[in-house]
Design a protein around this motif. Structure first.
Motif, mmCIF file in Angstrom:
data_model
loop_
_atom_site.group_PDB
_atom_site.id
_atom_site.type_symbol
_atom_site.label_atom_id
_atom_site.label_comp_id
_atom_site.label_asym_id
_atom_site.label_seq_id
_atom_site.Cartn_x
_atom_site.Cartn_y
_atom_site.Cartn_z
ATOM 1 N N THR A 297 2.553 -5.519 -15.583
ATOM 2 C CA THR A 297 2.280 -3.795 -15.395
ATOM 3 C C THR A 297 2.455 -2.770 -15.184
ATOM 4 O OG1 THR A 297 3.617 -4.626 -13.203
ATOM 5 C CG2 THR A 297 1.537 -5.239 -13.531
ATOM 6 N N THR A 298 2.244 -1.918 -15.590
ATOM 7 C CA THR A 298 2.881 -1.025 -16.043
ATOM 8 C C THR A 298 3.452 -0.167 -14.693
ATOM 9 O OG1 THR A 298 0.402 0.354 -15.604
ATOM 10 C CG2 THR A 298 1.393 -0.227 -17.885
ATOM 11 N N TYR A 299 4.509 0.468 -14.913
ATOM 12 C CA TYR A 299 4.849 1.251 -13.247
ATOM 13 C C TYR A 299 4.379 2.433 -13.109
ATOM 14 C CZ TYR A 299 8.142 3.980 -11.164
ATOM 15 O OH TYR A 299 9.255 4.758 -9.725
ATOM 16 N N ARG A 300 3.948 1.887 -11.934
ATOM 17 C CA ARG A 300 3.007 3.792 -11.030
ATOM 18 C C ARG A 300 4.216 4.149 -10.303
ATOM 19 N NH1 ARG A 300 -0.122 2.080 -6.358
ATOM 20 N NH2 ARG A 300 1.268 0.111 -6.047
ATOM 21 N N TRP B 212 6.007 6.763 -7.186
ATOM 22 C CA TRP B 212 5.986 6.282 -6.097
ATOM 23 C C TRP B 212 5.141 7.837 -5.470
ATOM 24 C CZ3 TRP B 212 7.028 3.323 -2.236
ATOM 25 C CH2 TRP B 212 7.326 1.602 -2.632
ATOM 26 N N SER B 213 4.543 8.069 -4.514
ATOM 27 C CA SER B 213 4.274 8.940 -4.593
ATOM 28 C C SER B 213 4.698 9.597 -3.209
ATOM 29 C CB SER B 213 2.934 8.886 -3.427
ATOM 30 O OG SER B 213 2.686 8.493 -2.547
ATOM 31 N N ARG C 133 3.237 -3.319 -3.682
ATOM 32 C CA ARG C 133 3.626 -3.045 -4.622
ATOM 33 C C ARG C 133 4.456 -4.601 -4.716
ATOM 34 N NH1 ARG C 133 4.601 1.500 -7.059
ATOM 35 N NH2 ARG C 133 4.174 3.390 -5.879
ATOM 36 N N SER D 52 9.942 -4.156 -6.538
ATOM 37 C CA SER D 52 9.746 -2.994 -6.874
ATOM 38 C C SER D 52 10.375 -1.340 -5.496
ATOM 39 C CB SER D 52 8.651 -2.450 -6.671
ATOM 40 O OG SER D 52 8.172 -0.593 -6.603
#
Length: 184
Positions: free
Chosen positions: A140-143, A145-146, A172, A176
């Motif tokens: 999984t690629t890093y998303r 954080w909003s 998540r 993470s």
């Protein structure tokens, strides 16, 4: 002072035990000076016990796996990865892992290894099942954080939700969520 010629038995003993015994111990067992043993090792082109054995140090294995060396040491102490402690030169000790022992261990601890990060044929002999694991891996690629997610994270943890519950709600991983919480 006359030089004493090395016997075949002494040379065999030296080859068999370099890395398993300290230089001082070899010196006592062979009744030779440490300098004499070091010179003989150089003449025999035995400079590095790793090259002689085919084993990997924890650091080398960690690099090949793109892991922290502490993780590999933890696998040895807590999760049963077989290793051998060897002493090089006079006193430095290293944990050595035979590649076949690593693969046997990895087969039963697949959850601890990201096979997609291991370069093909970098740890020989590589078993056939590893390629299947590489294909199965879906890193999984890093998303990012909003701001809204960060606020939700803080609010939920303040309200008593567990890390796992927050992770499920925010889609998540628990690690993470834990890391993000530690950073903010």
């Amino acid at each position: 002072m006359t030089r004493r010629k090395w016997t075949e038995e002494e040379i065999d003993f030296l080859k068999d035990n370099v890395g398993n015994m300290k230089l001082a111990t070899l010196s006592k067992k062979l009744n030779r000076t440490e300098g004499s043993i070091q010179n003989k090792l150089k003449r025999l082109s035995i400079f590095n016990t790793k090259a002689q054995t085919g084993y990997l140090t924890t650091y080398e294995l960690a690099n090949l796996l793109q892991k922290d060396p502490k993780s590999v040491r933890g696998w040895i102490t807590k999760h049963g990865l077989k290793s051998t402690i060897k002493t090089t030169h006079s006193s430095r000790q290293f944990s050595f892992i035979h590649p076949e022992d690593f693969w046997k261990w990895a087969e039963s601890h697949k959850e601890k290894v990201d096979f997609s990060k291991i370069e093909r044929q970098s740890i020989l002999p590589e078993p056939a099942w590893v390629e299947k694991e590489r294909k199965r891996e879906n890193p999984t690629t890093y998303r990012v954080w909003s701001i809204k997610e960060e606020k939700q994270l803080k609010m939920m943890l303040t309200d008593g939700y567990s890390i796992k519950e927050v992770a499920r709600k925010l889609n998540r991983s628990p690690i993470s969520v834990q890391r993000k919480y530690e950073r903010i």
